[in-house]
Design a protein around this motif. Structure first.
Motif, PDB file in Angstrom:
ATOM      1  N   SER A 111      18.553  -0.748 -86.129  1.00 36.51           N
ATOM      2  CA  SER A 111      16.963  -0.974 -85.585  1.00 36.51           C
ATOM      3  C   SER A 111      16.157  -0.241 -87.044  1.00 36.51           C
ATOM      4  O   SER A 111      15.280  -0.813 -87.670  1.00 36.51           O
ATOM      5  N   CYS A 112      16.484   0.784 -87.975  1.00 36.21           N
ATOM      6  CA  CYS A 112      15.898   1.363 -88.619  1.00 36.21           C
ATOM      7  C   CYS A 112      16.662   1.729 -89.901  1.00 36.21           C
ATOM      8  O   CYS A 112      15.932   2.008 -91.069  1.00 36.21           O
ATOM      9  N   THR A 171      17.645   4.796 -81.107  1.00 34.34           N
ATOM     10  CA  THR A 171      18.336   3.223 -80.322  1.00 34.34           C
ATOM     11  C   THR A 171      19.535   3.919 -80.709  1.00 34.34           C
ATOM     12  O   THR A 171      20.295   3.887 -81.640  1.00 34.34           O
ATOM     13  N   CYS A 177      20.772   6.243 -82.535  1.00 32.82           N
ATOM     14  CA  CYS A 177      20.254   6.846 -83.830  1.00 32.82           C
ATOM     15  C   CYS A 177      19.311   7.859 -83.591  1.00 32.82           C
ATOM     16  O   CYS A 177      18.236   8.672 -82.419  1.00 32.82           O
ATOM     17  N   GLU A 198      16.795   9.282 -86.046  1.00 36.66           N
ATOM     18  CA  GLU A 198      15.347   9.052 -86.264  1.00 36.66           C
ATOM     19  C   GLU A 198      14.684   8.107 -85.190  1.00 36.66           C
ATOM     20  O   GLU A 198      13.304   8.635 -84.709  1.00 36.66           O
ATOM     21  N   CYS A 199      14.994   7.155 -84.564  1.00 39.66           N
ATOM     22  CA  CYS A 199      14.390   6.304 -83.337  1.00 39.66           C
ATOM     23  C   CYS A 199      14.717   6.164 -82.316  1.00 39.66           C
ATOM     24  O   CYS A 199      14.741   5.326 -81.578  1.00 39.66           O
ATOM     25  N   CYS A 219      21.951   2.604 -88.481  1.00 41.96           N
ATOM     26  CA  CYS A 219      21.085   2.932 -86.888  1.00 41.96           C
ATOM     27  C   CYS A 219      20.585   0.850 -87.100  1.00 41.96           C
ATOM     28  O   CYS A 219      20.221   1.065 -88.579  1.00 41.96           O
TER      29      CYS A 219
END
Ligand SMILES: [Zn+2]
Length: 112
Positions: A89-90, A75, A70, A72-73, A87
């Protein structure tokens, strides 16, 4: 057929690599994102190999999981089932592919 053209590529690589030696097994890394069906690949291999120096050889496929990272985060998500690039996670879809696109002949076993 997708698998048939892959098998032709593999056969070309194998012939160049082993010259006239008898091939037993061709080991491959194939990423899940390649959407290769192992049974279809094995069937196509028989069609491509028959009547050639590769007849009687088999493909040993090492499947590489599809993993996206990801943006963004950060992960890493291992994809399962349909390759939806998201992703876990988010839920962001801004991801980069870490693995899963492999298509590599890693080694060839020949008779000695
Ligand atoms: Zn994320």
């Amino acid at each position: 057929m997708h698998e048939l053209s892959l098998c032709r590529s593999i056969a070309g690589i194998a012939r160049r690599a082993v010259a006239d030696r008898k091939v037993r097994t061709i080991n491959l890394d194939i990423g899940e994102l390649r959407q290769v069906v192992p049974e279809t690949l094995a069937h196509c291999w028989q069609l491509v190999a028959v009547g050639t120096a590769l007849a009687g050889s088999r493909l040993e496929v090492n499947r590489i999981p599809a993993v996206v990272r990801c943006l963004e985060c950060a992960t890493d998500t291992t994809l399962s089932g349909l390759p939806i690039l998201r992703c876990a996670s988010c839920q962001a879809t801004t991801v980069e592919i870490v693995s899963g696109e492999e298509f590599t002949v890693t080694s060839i076993d020949v008779e000695v």
